[in-house]
Enzyme design. Structure first.
Site, PDB file in Angstrom:
ATOM      1  N   THR A  54      30.369 104.927  17.318  1.00  0.00           N
ATOM      2  CA  THR A  54      30.805 105.828  18.374  1.00  0.00           C
ATOM      3  C   THR A  54      32.080 105.308  19.031  1.00  0.00           C
ATOM      4  OG1 THR A  54      28.524 106.440  18.872  1.00  0.00           O
ATOM      5  CG2 THR A  54      30.144 106.800  20.614  1.00  0.00           C
ATOM      6  N   THR A  63      27.741 101.654  21.788  1.00  0.00           N
ATOM      7  CA  THR A  63      27.849 102.048  20.392  1.00  0.00           C
ATOM      8  C   THR A  63      26.846 101.223  19.604  1.00  0.00           C
ATOM      9  OG1 THR A  63      29.332 102.218  18.464  1.00  0.00           O
ATOM     10  CG2 THR A  63      29.703 100.388  19.954  1.00  0.00           C
TER      11      THR A  63
END
Length: 301
Positions: A151, A202
């Site tokens: 991400t 992430t």
């Protein structure tokens, strides 16, 4: 006045450079974080975000994104959105809605179309070919299909003291249709309070969601901990707890910045990030878990 920007992964560095120039020139934190993430979404070389992202098990590219304003706590999010050029921009617009500010699947895609956002086939030939090859490998070798969950998450601080956070991802490669990870979920994938600071995550969303670590880092900063101390405490304590109770712990890396532009990072895997503030120029760093619940950070450029 203080300003700052931090983002996950080396892929965000060009966006960090752009965002830092904007912040130096007096742009708002919201405009800077949106532009930063758009830079990653628009580049087909990054196969975990936006255009060129890797698809789900059925070969369909489903994207997730979120935006949060640290002054007002306004949040907008999309999950499973398809064929929209910049999911982060849709999420930001949704943050202005009092109701229905988090849209999923066909509802998110329809909203984007009606709101005038650019439509585009976001699945590139390379991403489709990589998916087709992976399908063959899984079938031939009985492999786990899952791979890749990087991400882009970013926290920005502008010279007026406003902070924002944004996230965008195409999620876990070969995920089941409709799967959503932590990225668009407040408290897990992101959180920000302009009076304290912000954080973003992430890694493996299914495990990150178990700890609500972005919120926990902001909470710890509110007690007086530095961003680095807050990241280390939140990430390593929870990683240990999850491994003990659940039996395993997936990848998790978190970034944070406080209202003074000071930053921190913690990770249980090798992790890159990019950061800049009014005291230091844009730079990419490598982070690794240290031996004593600490993070070892070294510059890469």
């Amino acid at each position: 006045m203080n300003w700052g920007v931090i983002a996950t992964w080396q892929m965000a560095h060009d966006g960090v450079v752009t965002a830092s120039e904007m912040l130096k020139d007096g742009a708002t934190a919201g405009d800077a974080v949106e532009r930063l993430i758009q830079t990653v979404e628009n580049c087909p070389d990054y196969q975990s975000v936006g255009y060129g992202g890797l698809p789900n098990e059925a070969g369909v590219l489903e994207m997730d994104a979120a935006f949060m304003d640290g002054n007002t706590f306004k949040i907008g999010g999309v999950a499973g959105i398809q064929d929209v050029t910049n999911p982060i921009s849709v999420a930001r617009k949704l943050s202005d809605e009092q109701f229905n500010s988090f849209r999923v699947g066909a509802g998110a895609t329809k909203y984007a179309s009606l709101a005038g956002f650019a439509k585009q086939n976001m699945l590139t030939k390379k991403a489709h070919d990589d998916w087709a090859e992976r399908v063959k490998e899984v079938a031939a070798n009985n492999l786990s299909p899952y791979d890749g969950h990087d991400t882009v998450g970013a926290v920005t601080l502008d010279t007026a003291g406003q902070m924002t956070v944004g996230t965008s991802t195409s999620g876990l490669f070969m995920k089941k249709p409709g799967r959503v990870g932590d990225s668009p979920l407040s408290g897990s994938g992101f959180y920000v309070d302009s009076e304290i600071g912000g954080a973003s995550a992430t890694g493996l969303g299914e495990d990150l969601m178990k700890g609500c670590l972005s919120y926990e880092i902001v909470r710890l900063m509110s007690t007086g901990l530095t961003p680095q101390a807050a990241c280390d405490q939140a990430v390593y304590d929870f990683a240990d707890k999850l491994a003990q109770r659940y039996g395993k712990c997936g990848a998790m890396s978190l970034i944070a910045m406080n209202k003074n532009g000071e930053w921190g990072v913690a990770t249980n895997v090798e992790f890159t990030f990019s950061v800049a503030n009014d005291h230091q120029g844009e730079r990419v760093y490598l982070a690794n878990p240290g031996p004593e619940h600490n993070t070892v950070i070294t510059p890469m450029n």
